[in-house]
Design a protein around this motif. Structure first.
Motif, PDB file in Angstrom:
ATOM      1  N   PHE A 126       0.310  -1.233  -0.172  1.00  9.62           N
ATOM      2  CA  PHE A 126       0.139  -0.172   0.367  1.00  9.62           C
ATOM      3  C   PHE A 126       0.525   1.142  -0.226  1.00  9.62           C
ATOM      4  O   PHE A 126       0.402   2.661  -0.432  1.00  9.62           O
ATOM      5  N   ARG A 158      -6.676   0.715  -1.902  1.00  5.95           N
ATOM      6  CA  ARG A 158      -6.625  -0.190  -0.935  1.00  5.95           C
ATOM      7  C   ARG A 158      -7.838  -0.992  -1.387  1.00  5.95           C
ATOM      8  O   ARG A 158      -7.751  -2.636  -0.962  1.00  5.95           O
ATOM      9  N   SER A 159      -8.312  -0.948  -2.361  1.00  6.04           N
ATOM     10  CA  SER A 159      -9.197  -2.651  -2.495  1.00  6.04           C
ATOM     11  C   SER A 159      -8.954  -2.845  -3.910  1.00  6.04           C
ATOM     12  O   SER A 159      -9.202  -4.100  -4.766  1.00  6.04           O
ATOM     13  N   TYR A 175      -9.600  -5.624   4.209  1.00  5.12           N
ATOM     14  CA  TYR A 175      -8.313  -4.929   3.353  1.00  5.12           C
ATOM     15  C   TYR A 175      -8.497  -3.553   3.794  1.00  5.12           C
ATOM     16  O   TYR A 175      -7.417  -2.339   4.223  1.00  5.12           O
ATOM     17  N   ARG A 176      -9.565  -3.165   3.776  1.00  9.57           N
ATOM     18  CA  ARG A 176      -9.767  -1.179   4.453  1.00  9.57           C
ATOM     19  C   ARG A 176      -8.712  -1.275   6.040  1.00  9.57           C
ATOM     20  O   ARG A 176      -8.638  -0.314   6.304  1.00  9.57           O
ATOM     21  N   ALA A 213      -5.550  -1.748   5.829  1.00 11.04           N
ATOM     22  CA  ALA A 213      -4.474  -1.068   5.382  1.00 11.04           C
ATOM     23  C   ALA A 213      -4.240  -0.410   6.432  1.00 11.04           C
ATOM     24  O   ALA A 213      -3.188   0.415   6.610  1.00 11.04           O
ATOM     25  N   THR A 214      -5.178   0.111   7.837  1.00  8.31           N
ATOM     26  CA  THR A 214      -5.069   1.329   8.364  1.00  8.31           C
ATOM     27  C   THR A 214      -3.868   0.851   9.454  1.00  8.31           C
ATOM     28  O   THR A 214      -4.042   1.156  10.943  1.00  8.31           O
TER      29      THR A 214
END
Length: 292
Positions: free
Chosen positions: A115, A121-122, A286-287, A290-291
């Motif tokens: 990322f 992110r998608s 995955y959102r 990713a954070t």
């Protein structure tokens, strides 16, 4: 008191001077890498054993069906029935392939590196899903092509016979695509929930196998409506129901259809919602990852 000094060593690194590729090429690279991973390319010889064993099995089955038809003139298995027959084997293929695509990256913690590039992110989960669905479609559709080529050299009526055979093949390939989409979406979603491949593989098998007895229980209830809707309880029988409705008796001439009554459109809608729901949950997963 001596003053420490830094030293710069030239070890040969050079700045990259080539073109800076954007989001599209990165997505394509992830997709191709995922497709190679599923079949063991670029990995150890041990990693190639199971996927190519499955490829060998489905190819041998297709070749056997073709040989029987060419020698005896009897259609042992239609194109659509081939996908149905191989579905149990594909479950275990997904259980091995899906964790390799996503669970390893989760466990090793390399997602921040992905990322950090021009990648939404998608894009990561969608590229992995597309890789898995493509691999499954090739696994089911490739042997059907073998069956078609064998039939093309044995059918009567020349080009007209080949054309009619092609018209039978195309719905079978579409049906294989439905199997690939459902299996791939469910399998990748389950695998994305854990970084441990063994847990992911067990969860994928459990989702498919543990729902099958529910269908059996519902199917023996006295209500005819309940019996006709019972096959919605399992992803596998749900896909069978869509095939029964959409493909008809022509491709299920050997009794491969299910007694779904007039609920065919509902089965198709349920299959579409199942795939869409899995994709939405996968993107949400995955959102969150990713954070972190």
């Amino acid at each position: 008191m001596s003053e420490s000094t830094g030293v710069i060593h030239d070890i040969g690194y050079q700045r990259y001077s080539g073109p800076r590729l954007g989001r599209g090429p990165v997505f394509g690279a992830l997709y191709l890498h995922g497709l190679r991973t599923v079949f063991g390319f670029g990995r150890s010889a041990k990693a190639k054993i199971f996927p190519w064993l499955v490829v060998g099995i489905v190819t041998v089955v297709a070749a056997g069906v073709t040989a029987v038809r060419s020698q005896l003139g009897e259609v042992v298995m239609t194109y659509a029935q081939f996908a149905d027959t191989m579905s149990w084997l594909i479950i275990f293929f997904v259980a091995v392939a899906a964790p390799e695509l996503v669970s390893r990256d989760l466990r090793s913690g390399v997602l921040p590196l992905y990322f950090s590039r021009p990648l939404a992110r998608s894009d990561y989960p969608l590229a992995k899903l597309l890789s898995l669905v493509t691999a499954l479609w090739l696994l089911l559709g490739g042997p059907q092509l073998v069956m078609f080529l064998g039939a093309a050299f044995t059918v009567d009526n020349g080009l007209r016979g080949v054309w009619n055979e092609l018209l039978d093949l195309l719905p079978g390939l579409l049906y294989a695509g439905l199997w690939a989409a459902v299996f791939g979406a469910i399998g990748l979603l389950v695998a994305a929930l854990t970084g441990k491949r063994a847990f992911a593989a067990g969860g994928i098998v459990a989702v498919f196998l543990m729902t099958t007895p529910i269908v059996g229980i519902l199917a023996i209830l006295p209500s005819q409506t309940t019996t006709e809707l019972a096959f919605l309880a399992s992803p596998m029988t749900m896909v069978n129901g869509v095939g029964t409705w959409a493909l008809g008796d022509l491709l299920f001439e050997r009794g491969g259809g299910l007694p779904i009554g007039g609920f065919g459109p509902l089965y198709a809608l349920a299959a579409g919602l199942l795939v869409a729901g899995c994709v939405v949950l996968l993107l949400a997963r995955y959102r969150k990852v990713a954070t972190r």
